[in-house]
Design a protein around this motif. Structure first.
Motif, PDB file in Angstrom:
ATOM      1  N   ARG A   1       0.756  -1.093  -0.089  1.00 28.28           N
ATOM      2  CA  ARG A   1      -0.070  -0.101  -0.190  1.00 28.28           C
ATOM      3  C   ARG A   1       0.818   1.279   0.087  1.00 28.28           C
ATOM      4  O   ARG A   1       0.599   2.213  -0.911  1.00 28.28           O
ATOM      5  CB  ARG A   1      -0.950  -0.177   1.317  1.00 28.28           C
TER       6      ARG A   1
ATOM      7  N   ASP B   1       1.873   1.875  -3.599  1.00 28.20           N
ATOM      8  CA  ASP B   1       0.903   2.209  -4.250  1.00 28.20           C
ATOM      9  C   ASP B   1       0.296   3.628  -4.009  1.00 28.20           C
ATOM     10  O   ASP B   1      -0.130   4.341  -4.939  1.00 28.20           O
ATOM     11  CB  ASP B   1      -0.422   1.203  -4.117  1.00 28.20           C
TER      12      ASP B   1
ATOM     13  N   CYS C   1       1.315   3.194  -9.467  1.00 23.73           N
ATOM     14  CA  CYS C   1       1.233   1.757  -9.689  1.00 23.73           C
ATOM     15  C   CYS C   1       0.227   1.004  -8.764  1.00 23.73           C
ATOM     16  O   CYS C   1      -0.606   1.726  -8.031  1.00 23.73           O
ATOM     17  CB  CYS C   1       2.639   1.184  -8.856  1.00 23.73           C
ATOM     18  N   HIS C   2       0.127  -0.108  -9.087  1.00 22.76           N
ATOM     19  CA  HIS C   2      -1.088  -0.970  -8.305  1.00 22.76           C
ATOM     20  C   HIS C   2      -0.427  -2.214  -8.221  1.00 22.76           C
ATOM     21  O   HIS C   2      -0.387  -2.924  -9.010  1.00 22.76           O
ATOM     22  CB  HIS C   2      -2.460  -0.923  -8.986  1.00 22.76           C
ATOM     23  N   HIS C   3      -0.543  -2.924  -6.780  1.00 19.22           N
ATOM     24  CA  HIS C   3      -0.361  -4.275  -6.570  1.00 19.22           C
ATOM     25  C   HIS C   3      -1.578  -4.772  -6.266  1.00 19.22           C
ATOM     26  O   HIS C   3      -2.508  -4.599  -5.553  1.00 19.22           O
ATOM     27  CB  HIS C   3       0.581  -4.512  -5.163  1.00 19.22           C
TER      28      HIS C   3
ATOM     29  N   TYR D   1       1.243  -6.793 -10.866  1.00 19.55           N
ATOM     30  CA  TYR D   1       1.694  -5.442 -10.487  1.00 19.55           C
ATOM     31  C   TYR D   1       1.477  -4.463 -11.976  1.00 19.55           C
ATOM     32  O   TYR D   1       1.922  -5.058 -12.875  1.00 19.55           O
ATOM     33  CB  TYR D   1       3.312  -5.331 -10.070  1.00 19.55           C
TER      34      TYR D   1
END
Length: 163
Positions: free
Chosen positions: A17, A20, A83-85, A114
């Motif tokens: 988090r 992100d 970005c996003h995981h 990712y």
């Protein structure tokens, strides 16, 4: 410090988090002074020093990269990447040689997707992150984060952020 399995798993989610949310300074504070971020170039690579890697950065190099990402003259980051995981539930690797009970070491493995995006370009990466965590000054810290990409031996453009 008495840690539950939930504490260890929550740490991995919280670390993702921070990335992100582009809170890189806070993320860097999770590392021990002798910590490393490693992205091998080959499947089953066992040595980061004797073989080339996509990334093998100690805390000093991570700090340089974090400062570059925050810089006003970093033109490759105008506009900034995001970005996003998407994480599978982390598993605690109890049989890992570094996860000996009573030594304050914990190893977790997490499958992930990712996405890194900037302007009209969106890139998807998939792989596994292995966190080697230690208890230090009453908190969990990362001694090593190893990111194994499914296609680690592919040709990549610039990976701007951290997975």
């Amino acid at each position: 410090m008495s840690l539950s399995d939930r504490d260890l798993i929550d740490f991995v989610y919280a670390e993702a988090r921070l990335l992100d949310e582009l809170r890189f300074e806070d993320w860097l504070d999770l590392y021990t002074d002798d910590g490393y971020y490693w992205m091998p170039l080959a499947h089953d690579q066992t040595d980061a020093r004797l073989h080339a890697s996509l990334m093998y950065e100690d805390k000093l190099l991570l700090r340089v990269r974090v400062e570059r990402l925050a810089g006003q003259r970093t033109f490759s980051q105008q506009p900034r990447s995001r970005c996003h995981h998407l994480l599978q539930a982390p598993t605690i690797e109890r049989d890992h040689p570094e996860s000996a009970p009573g030594q304050g070491r914990h190893v977790l493995r997490t499958a992930f997707h990712y996405v890194e995006t900037r302007q009209d370009t969106q890139t998807l990466y998939a792989g596994w992150a292995t966190h080697h965590l230690v208890e230090q000054d009453g908190a969990l810290r990362i001694r090593l984060k190893r990111v194994d990409l499914v296609n680690c031996d592919a040709a990549f453009g610039n990976i701007q952020l951290f997975m």
